[in-house]
Design an enzyme around this catalytic site. Structure first.
Site, PDB file in Angstrom:
ATOM      1  N   HIS A 119      -1.708 -13.315  -8.629  1.00  0.00           N
ATOM      2  CA  HIS A 119      -1.800 -12.769  -9.990  1.00  0.00           C
ATOM      3  C   HIS A 119      -0.554 -13.058 -10.802  1.00  0.00           C
ATOM      4  CE1 HIS A 119      -5.073  -9.667  -8.656  1.00  0.00           C
ATOM      5  NE2 HIS A 119      -5.551 -10.882  -8.800  1.00  0.00           N
ATOM      6  N   ASN A 213      -4.159   2.057   4.456  1.00  0.00           N
ATOM      7  CA  ASN A 213      -4.242   2.653   3.121  1.00  0.00           C
ATOM      8  C   ASN A 213      -4.140   4.172   3.283  1.00  0.00           C
ATOM      9  OD1 ASN A 213      -5.055   3.461   0.458  1.00  0.00           O
ATOM     10  ND2 ASN A 213      -6.027   1.458   0.222  1.00  0.00           N
TER      11      ASN A 213
END
Ligand code: BV8
Ligand code: ZN
Length: 255
Positions: A119, A213
């Site tokens: 990105h 996570n």
């Protein structure tokens, strides 16, 4: 009965080509807010209002104010134990590449070598007209900054929504995903594409998916192992278990 984190350590040790996909969650313990968490960056703003070409052409100053706020935060932040743990895993020859959605430089500062930034990089600015780009070691002093070459607006060197990912990084991503027999997914909500499709590519080719996570994400349903907790605590623990395994093997071999 082995704990899940021990099974993960076994899988990583057995892997031939392990890759990692990281998201904003790996930088959370460095003090950088994630995008979609409770105090997430999008909470105060909406992605559409800021991280798109339309937003930039509508209000380049507002977009640059948001990016320069993030740049100052990143420059003040340090890599956390999660970034360092992945760099150690690479030095051990276990982790072959990290594909990151993050635009900060914390993986680089932690020593990761084979890093694919899909990105872009918030610490670069590029001209909207000519090929001028520059590394940023501080937020631009005038907002929005202008190109010293041609006078046009400079923009952050990141990929906005609706923009294609850079070809070189996208090719490297798919080459790595097609070689991987395992992927370690750390700190991503699995909302943004095509990044979120990478674990599925590895899975569909028979590879294993490990997710770290603090809470389930869009990736969890395809994960073979889901280790709930903070990346900065889980990953160093994983390295410790792997090192213990290697020491035991070495002692057994009388190494
Ligand atoms: C493209 C750079 C095509 C800028 C970013 C409808 C359906 C499907 C797809 C689309 C759709 N509509 C549009 C699309 C495509 C779109 C997309 O996916 N939209 C989503 C929102 C639906 N994608 C695109 O536009 C991409 N381009 O498709 O182009 C194309 C092709 C040819 C020609 C033209 C066009 C471009 C996407 C890139 C956007 N840029 N960032 C910037 O940073 O400002 S995305 C942005 O989100 C960041 O990069 C971020 O990394 C990324 C993903 O978010 P996460 O990293 O996952 O962060 P998040 O906050 O969401 O989650 C954090 C996680 O960490 C959570 O799970 C949390 O629980 C966890 N966590 C928190 N603390 C910890 C932790 N975990 C462990 N430890 C902790 N301590
Ligand atoms: Zn220019």
């Amino acid at each position: 009965m082995k704990r899940p984190i021990e099974l993960v350590a076994d899988a990583l040790l057995k892997s031939k080509y392990l890759i990692a996909l990281t998201g904003a969650g790996i930088s959370a313990e460095s003090g950088i807010p994630t995008f979609r968490g409770k105090n997430g960056l999008w909470r105060k703003f909406r992605a559409e209002d800021l991280a798109t070409p339309e937003a930039f052409s509508r209000n380049p100053k507002l977009v640059w104010e948001w990016y320069s706020w993030r740049i100052s935060m990143i420059l003040k932040a340090d890599p956390n134990p999660a970034h360092y743990a992945l760099a150690i895993l690479e030095d051990m020859g276990i982790l072959k590449a990290i594909i990151t959605q993050n635009v900060d430089d914390l993986h680089e500062r932690a020593g990761t070598k084979n890093l694919i930034k899909i990105h872009g990089d918030i610490l670069t600015a590029k001209c909207t007209s000519c090929r001028y780009t520059k590394k940023l070691d501080s937020p631009p002093n005038e907002l929005p900054p202008k190109c010293p070459n041609c006078g046009s607006l400079l923009r952050p060197g990141v990929v906005w929504f609706g923009e294609p990912l850079p070809k070189k990084e996208l090719d490297a991503t798919f080459i790595n995903a097609s070689k991987a027999d395992g992927i370690l997914v750390v700190g991503t909500s699995g909302v943004v594409y095509p990044a979120a499709s990478i674990p599925l590519i590895v899975k569909e080719r028979g590879g294993f998916v490990v997710e770290v996570n603090i809470k389930p994400s869009n990736i969890t349903q395809i994960a073979d192992f889901f280790i709930q907790g903070k990346a900065g605590e889980i990953l160093p623990r994983l390295i410790q278990i792997i090192n213990n395994r290697l020491n035991v093997d070495r002692d057994d071999r009388g190494g």
